[in-house]
Write a protein that holds these residues in place. Structure first.
Motif, PDB file in Angstrom:
ATOM      1  N   HIS A 430       5.805   4.213  -0.845  1.00 44.17           N
ATOM      2  CA  HIS A 430       5.358   5.593  -0.765  1.00 44.17           C
ATOM      3  C   HIS A 430       5.279   5.938   0.721  1.00 44.17           C
ATOM      4  O   HIS A 430       4.764   5.152   1.519  1.00 44.17           O
ATOM      5  CB  HIS A 430       3.973   5.774  -1.385  1.00 44.17           C
ATOM      6  CG  HIS A 430       3.946   5.751  -2.876  1.00 44.17           C
ATOM      7  ND1 HIS A 430       4.169   4.596  -3.604  1.00 44.17           N
ATOM      8  CD2 HIS A 430       3.717   6.734  -3.791  1.00 44.17           C
ATOM      9  CE1 HIS A 430       4.054   4.865  -4.903  1.00 44.17           C
ATOM     10  NE2 HIS A 430       3.791   6.156  -5.042  1.00 44.17           N
ATOM     11  N   ALA A 431       5.799   7.095   1.102  1.00 43.29           N
ATOM     12  CA  ALA A 431       5.778   7.504   2.508  1.00 43.29           C
ATOM     13  C   ALA A 431       5.068   8.841   2.624  1.00 43.29           C
ATOM     14  O   ALA A 431       5.349   9.777   1.873  1.00 43.29           O
ATOM     15  CB  ALA A 431       7.197   7.599   3.058  1.00 43.29           C
ATOM     16  N   LEU A 432       4.156   8.919   3.572  1.00 45.29           N
ATOM     17  CA  LEU A 432       3.326  10.107   3.755  1.00 45.29           C
ATOM     18  C   LEU A 432       3.453  10.577   5.196  1.00 45.29           C
ATOM     19  O   LEU A 432       3.111   9.851   6.132  1.00 45.29           O
ATOM     20  CB  LEU A 432       1.872   9.762   3.428  1.00 45.29           C
ATOM     21  CG  LEU A 432       0.842  10.887   3.383  1.00 45.29           C
ATOM     22  CD1 LEU A 432       1.255  11.982   2.416  1.00 45.29           C
ATOM     23  CD2 LEU A 432      -0.525  10.321   2.996  1.00 45.29           C
ATOM     24  N   ASP A 433       3.983  11.789   5.376  1.00 45.48           N
ATOM     25  CA  ASP A 433       4.189  12.345   6.713  1.00 45.48           C
ATOM     26  C   ASP A 433       3.277  13.544   6.920  1.00 45.48           C
ATOM     27  O   ASP A 433       3.109  14.377   6.018  1.00 45.48           O
ATOM     28  CB  ASP A 433       5.642  12.788   6.879  1.00 45.48           C
ATOM     29  CG  ASP A 433       5.900  13.383   8.257  1.00 45.48           C
ATOM     30  OD1 ASP A 433       6.058  12.594   9.203  1.00 45.48           O
ATOM     31  OD2 ASP A 433       5.937  14.620   8.387  1.00 45.48           O
ATOM     32  N   ILE A 543       0.288  -0.620  -3.983  1.00 49.49           N
ATOM     33  CA  ILE A 543       1.535   0.009  -3.596  1.00 49.49           C
ATOM     34  C   ILE A 543       1.768  -0.230  -2.107  1.00 49.49           C
ATOM     35  O   ILE A 543       0.856  -0.602  -1.363  1.00 49.49           O
ATOM     36  CB  ILE A 543       1.515   1.525  -3.872  1.00 49.49           C
ATOM     37  CG1 ILE A 543       0.492   2.227  -2.954  1.00 49.49           C
ATOM     38  CG2 ILE A 543       1.219   1.814  -5.330  1.00 49.49           C
ATOM     39  CD1 ILE A 543       0.570   3.745  -3.003  1.00 49.49           C
ATOM     40  N   LYS A 544       2.978  -0.024  -1.661  1.00 51.33           N
ATOM     41  CA  LYS A 544       3.286  -0.048  -0.231  1.00 51.33           C
ATOM     42  C   LYS A 544       3.234   1.391   0.271  1.00 51.33           C
ATOM     43  O   LYS A 544       3.961   2.247  -0.238  1.00 51.33           O
ATOM     44  CB  LYS A 544       4.673  -0.639   0.008  1.00 51.33           C
ATOM     45  CG  LYS A 544       4.839  -2.072  -0.459  1.00 51.33           C
ATOM     46  CD  LYS A 544       6.287  -2.527  -0.275  1.00 51.33           C
ATOM     47  CE  LYS A 544       6.502  -3.922  -0.818  1.00 51.33           C
ATOM     48  NZ  LYS A 544       7.932  -4.335  -0.695  1.00 51.33           N
ATOM     49  N   LEU A 545       2.384   1.646   1.234  1.00 50.94           N
ATOM     50  CA  LEU A 545       2.171   2.999   1.732  1.00 50.94           C
ATOM     51  C   LEU A 545       2.479   3.060   3.218  1.00 50.94           C
ATOM     52  O   LEU A 545       1.864   2.364   4.031  1.00 50.94           O
ATOM     53  CB  LEU A 545       0.724   3.446   1.486  1.00 50.94           C
ATOM     54  CG  LEU A 545       0.331   4.827   2.012  1.00 50.94           C
ATOM     55  CD1 LEU A 545       1.203   5.921   1.397  1.00 50.94           C
ATOM     56  CD2 LEU A 545      -1.150   5.102   1.739  1.00 50.94           C
ATOM     57  N   VAL A 597      -0.958  -1.516   0.547  1.00 46.62           N
ATOM     58  CA  VAL A 597      -0.649  -2.217   1.796  1.00 46.62           C
ATOM     59  C   VAL A 597      -0.174  -1.128   2.759  1.00 46.62           C
ATOM     60  O   VAL A 597       0.882  -0.513   2.552  1.00 46.62           O
ATOM     61  CB  VAL A 597       0.440  -3.280   1.606  1.00 46.62           C
ATOM     62  CG1 VAL A 597       0.759  -3.945   2.942  1.00 46.62           C
ATOM     63  CG2 VAL A 597      -0.001  -4.320   0.584  1.00 46.62           C
ATOM     64  N   ILE A 598      -0.944  -0.880   3.795  1.00 47.60           N
ATOM     65  CA  ILE A 598      -0.746   0.294   4.647  1.00 47.60           C
ATOM     66  C   ILE A 598      -0.048  -0.099   5.944  1.00 47.60           C
ATOM     67  O   ILE A 598      -0.483  -1.005   6.654  1.00 47.60           O
ATOM     68  CB  ILE A 598      -2.093   0.946   4.982  1.00 47.60           C
ATOM     69  CG1 ILE A 598      -2.877   1.261   3.707  1.00 47.60           C
ATOM     70  CG2 ILE A 598      -1.894   2.210   5.817  1.00 47.60           C
ATOM     71  CD1 ILE A 598      -4.350   1.481   3.941  1.00 47.60           C
ATOM     72  N   ASP A 781       1.877  -6.963   8.173  1.00 52.56           N
ATOM     73  CA  ASP A 781       1.125  -5.900   7.499  1.00 52.56           C
ATOM     74  C   ASP A 781       0.396  -6.439   6.268  1.00 52.56           C
ATOM     75  O   ASP A 781      -0.738  -6.039   5.982  1.00 52.56           O
ATOM     76  CB  ASP A 781       2.044  -4.736   7.130  1.00 52.56           C
ATOM     77  CG  ASP A 781       3.216  -5.148   6.264  1.00 52.56           C
ATOM     78  OD1 ASP A 781       3.686  -6.292   6.400  1.00 52.56           O
ATOM     79  OD2 ASP A 781       3.687  -4.318   5.459  1.00 52.56           O
ATOM     80  N   HIS A 782       1.034  -7.364   5.532  1.00 45.36           N
ATOM     81  CA  HIS A 782       0.362  -7.972   4.385  1.00 45.36           C
ATOM     82  C   HIS A 782      -0.785  -8.878   4.833  1.00 45.36           C
ATOM     83  O   HIS A 782      -1.827  -8.948   4.170  1.00 45.36           O
ATOM     84  CB  HIS A 782       1.358  -8.765   3.538  1.00 45.36           C
ATOM     85  CG  HIS A 782       2.143  -7.919   2.586  1.00 45.36           C
ATOM     86  ND1 HIS A 782       3.252  -7.196   2.975  1.00 45.36           N
ATOM     87  CD2 HIS A 782       1.973  -7.654   1.264  1.00 45.36           C
ATOM     88  CE1 HIS A 782       3.733  -6.545   1.935  1.00 45.36           C
ATOM     89  NE2 HIS A 782       2.973  -6.794   0.891  1.00 45.36           N
ATOM     90  N   ALA A 783      -0.590  -9.572   5.957  1.00 47.22           N
ATOM     91  CA  ALA A 783      -1.661 -10.428   6.472  1.00 47.22           C
ATOM     92  C   ALA A 783      -2.869  -9.594   6.887  1.00 47.22           C
ATOM     93  O   ALA A 783      -4.024  -9.965   6.628  1.00 47.22           O
ATOM     94  CB  ALA A 783      -1.147 -11.256   7.644  1.00 47.22           C
TER      95      ALA A 783
END
Length: 809
Positions: A430-433, A543-545, A597-598, A781-783
């Motif tokens: 998911h991408a948020l701009d 989710i991956k954000l 996961v941001i 990023d996951h760490a």
């Protein structure tokens, strides 16, 4: 609004935008002449001072011994520069001992042309009839912009015979435009049709002239103001005329097309029309965006990101974003994202001039060549070469890509954004701009957000955040005190809050700031789209954000947002704490880090990879401990298998997955020039500064932006330090920060603090990250996600863990 006259926002926007564009053309010519003659780019750090030097140049000529024609031009150019800089809100400094109004400057120009009673504007022959007609129009426009309507009308009403004698026939359309604009702004739009009809006979029997579209444009504005449906016919007529005569090699080609196209697109979007109307509005918006990008590139304001000319394009982008937000459907959403990407593609070649001496000679040389090429003569709209030995910008871009990285080349000289490529790189995230931009009316800035889902759907919308939290983070940005404000707010220290000095700030409303109103749930519902909140409420793996923030949103500690699914996005906060779906009554809220996961990126155009790499290979370690007046590194030492101590770790290395670090000779910067040797760098030290002044305080080798940009960074970097992860993306320029230097230098994921970070909490998070990557291959990023989850479960205060961010390219 002028006096008691209220002109509709739609028409005011058309007039304001056209003024900006036309003034930009004139001021670009004026400053361009000086830049070429005086090589002023080598004397200035940015376009702001360049405009002041250009003004000084023209005033010296105007008050000198040159001939009357040259002096008249100088007075006019000076008036244009001053008016334009006032319009875009950038101070311009007059030489010592001088103080002119724009009215005085333009009147002096007319006097030089023989108007000996210029203050009365007599209709009498001038020394040069053609120049007189041109300069008369310039003054009429200036007077109209400043609300001196009667004077403006007097100058705009010129007999056709006078223009015929001057050979200035095309200027009739400019004068007709000024006449109609005055009537509209005086609340007399209904009279414009009669006035224009009286002047329309001028065109009878004449060949088409390039400026005639302006008469149609002002007719359309007047009819739009009165609700006359014939406005559409006038706009389409203006568009046909301007596209028919638009020269393919003129420096200002496309400007008239841009003005008319956006006016027509807004007209179609705002009336209650058909699906075809809305589809055509999107297409016109797309065309306008293409023109704006093309003109901005030809005028070469991209790499001079703080230039006043760049402000014009930012406001045009603001208008297009407003247009896209009014329209429904995927095509409008794609237009919205596309304009957001253009608005953020400012480039920063000129902004890093002051730091280029700290870079490698190779990078410094290329940046110098790019600046020279951009400031050089314009060659038929193509890429400039300046003093670069004939190298084009395209060649220099390739050299920069080879010398440093594709990301730096894209940042300094941005290519047009490709949405298909972007959505492919976003992949399953998911991408948020976010975008904050000012429109042509410049009354206030507006926020927009785009959500891209893993299935490729795009939504684009305007949003209005909760006023308290917007003001909270704006204050933190403006005063560089996010950590201080958070500590006060989260600890609910009411007395301290009242003692906090807010005098003179945007939050000083006579009663101070009620920090007790800070709420992670209200903030989440204020800034996150409802569709994303619904996705976050679904049970399952995180989710991956990916987030690209802008303006004050860049300081939001995203992991700490409360996204408890039992609270509707449209509801306000409950009286008590929110409850997560898996918690019992009275338990803690659900944090965004528990659902996602941001990662963050300065701009989506920086994206080069689908996701950060796994941390593998050899690690390079430099921990500045208490023995060096550094930070508490006990936890990080233990994670690397070293004895517990507050002493630092001199430059060391070891495989990521095994063994204790062993010392090595030399400095960090020297080791990082060994390209390809390292897979991970871990630095712990004090950090400080903003922008080009951001640095890591490493004894004997302070690491600044400029120095970091010249190094070869591995794919993953952990900087357990204050401030150096603060990437505040603002309207007029992409961020120049240490994180940007690392990403441009090859790092694919960087973890760092976005403000002053808690020493102990940061050490714990960093040690958790190190242990994670030593256990098995995992991306940084996951760490970080796992480290922050652990802090949440331990009940640690948000300010101890939420101010760390993971940035990716």
């Amino acid at each position: 609004m002028t006096g008691d006259v209220v002109v509709s926002e739609a028409v005011r926007r058309v007039l304001a935008r056209d003024d900006l564009l036309m003034m930009a053309v004139d001021v670009d010519k004026a400053v361009g002449i000086v830049r070429q003659r005086e090589a002023l780019s080598r004397l200035t750090k940015d376009e702001k001072s360049l405009f002041s030097i250009a003004l000084e140049h023209y005033l010296a000529i105007a008050n000198g011994t040159e001939g009357w024609a040259t002096k008249a031009q100088a007075w006019k150019h000076a008036g244009v520069i001053v008016r334009f800089c006032e319009m875009v809100g950038i101070p311009v400094q007059m030489p010592d001992g001088t103080a002119y109004t724009t009215r005085q400057l333009h009147a002096a120009s007319l006097r030089e042309l023989g108007d000996v009673e210029a203050d009365g504007y007599p209709d009498q022959p001038a020394r040069d009839l053609t120049l007189h007609a041109f300069h008369r129009h310039e003054m009429a426009r200036d007077l109209r912009i400043t609300g001196r309507f009667d004077e403006a009308l007097g100058l705009a009403q010129v007999s056709p015979e006078t223009l015929n004698a001057a050979g200035a026939d095309p200027h009739m359309a400019h004068l007709m435009y000024e006449t109609g604009a005055v009537y509209i702004l005086r609340g007399q739009a209904a009279q414009v049709e009669r006035v224009m009809a009286e002047m329309e006979s001028f065109w009878s029997g004449r060949a088409e002239v390039p400026t005639r579209y302006r008469a149609d444009l002002i007719n359309a504005a007047a009819r739009r103001e009165t609700g006359d449906a014939r406005a559409e016919h006038d706009l389409r007529s203006a568009l046909a005329r301007v596209r028919a005569v638009d020269s393919t090699d003129a420096p200002d080609r496309g400007i008239g097309d841009l003005s008319v196209t956006l006016a027509l697109a807004e007209f179609l979007a705002e009336r209650d029309g058909s699906d075809q109307d809305r589809a055509e509005a999107v297409e016109f918006g797309r065309h306008a965006l293409g023109i704006a990008d093309d003109v901005r590139g030809r005028w070469r304001v991209i790499a001079r990101s703080r230039a006043p000319l760049a402000v014009v394009f930012q406001r045009i982008y603001g208008d297009i974003a407003l247009l896209a937000s009014r329209l429904d459907g995927p095509d409008a959403a794609r237009l919205g994202l596309r304009v957001a990407l253009s608005a953020k593609q400012t480039g920063f070649a000129a902004r890093i001039r002051t730091g280029r001496a700290l870079m490698s000679p190779r990078v410094e040389g290329i940046i110098n060549d790019i600046v020279d090429a951009e400031d050089g003569p314009r060659l038929g709209g193509g890429a400039g070469t300046g003093g670069t030995g004939g190298k084009s910008l395209e060649t220099l871009r390739f050299e920069l890509e080879q010398a440093v990285s594709p990301m730096l080349a894209d940042t300094v000289l941005p290519p047009p954004a490709d949405l298909s490529k972007l959505t492919d790189v976003i992949g399953d995230r998911h991408a948020l701009d976010y975008l904050e931009v000012t429109d042509s009316l410049a009354e206030t800035s507006t926020l927009f957000r785009t959500l891209v889902t893993p299935d490729g759907r795009i939504s684009f919308e305007r949003f209005m955040p909760d006023p308290f939290h917007a003001a909270f983070f704006a204050l933190a940005r403006d005063n560089a005190n996010l950590a201080t404000l958070l500590n006060l707010a989260l600890d609910r220290k009411a007395e301290a809050a009242r003692d906090f000095n807010l005098a003179g700030t945007a939050l000083d409303a006579g009663h101070g700031l009620d920090l007790g109103r800070f709420d992670w749930g209200t903030l989440a519902r204020s800034v996150l789209p409802a569709a994303l909140l619904r996705d976050l409420a679904v049970a399952g793996p995180p989710i991956k954000l990916l987030i690209s923030a802008h303006s004050w949103l860049s300081l939001i500690p995203w992991p700490a947002l409360d996204v408890s699914p039992d609270v509707s996005p449209d509801e306000g906060p409950d009286e008590g704490p929110d409850e997560g779906p898996d918690e019992g009554p009275g338990e803690r809220p659900v944090r965004l880090v528990e659902r996602a996961v941001i990662t963050q990126t300065p701009a989506f155009t920086c994206l080069q990879h689908r996701e950060p790499p796994l941390v593998t290979g050899r690690a390079l370690i430099r921990l500045v401990g208490r023995d060096e007046d550094g930070v508490d590194v006990r936890a990080e030492r233990a994670a690397w298998g070293l004895p517990e101590s507050t002493d630092g770790v001199r430059l060391s290395d070891c495989p990521v997955t095994a063994g204790q670090p062993t010392g090595r000779e030399g400095r960090l910067a020297e080791a990082l020039r060994d390209e390809g040797r390292w897979g991970f760098v871990h630095i712990a030290s004090h950090g400080a500064g903003t922008g080009l002044t951001q640095y890591l305080d490493i004894p004997g080798e302070t690491l600044s932006f400029g120095r970091a940009l010249g190094l070869k960074w591995p794919g993953s970097v952990l900087m357990a330090s204050c401030y150096v992860g603060q990437v505040i993306n603002v309207t007029e320029a992409e961020p120049i920060t240490l994180v940007m230097a690392l990403l441009n230098g090859g790092a694919r994921c960087v973890v760092a603090g976005i403000d002053s970070v808690h020493d102990g909490g940061t050490g714990q998070a960093a040690s958790h990250i190190v242990r994670a990557i030593r256990r098995h291959p995992v991306s940084l990023d996951h760490a970080l996600h796992d480290a922050q989850l652990a802090a949440v479960r331990d009940g640690a205060p948000e300010q101890e863990w939420a101010l760390l961010g993971a940035y990716t390219q």
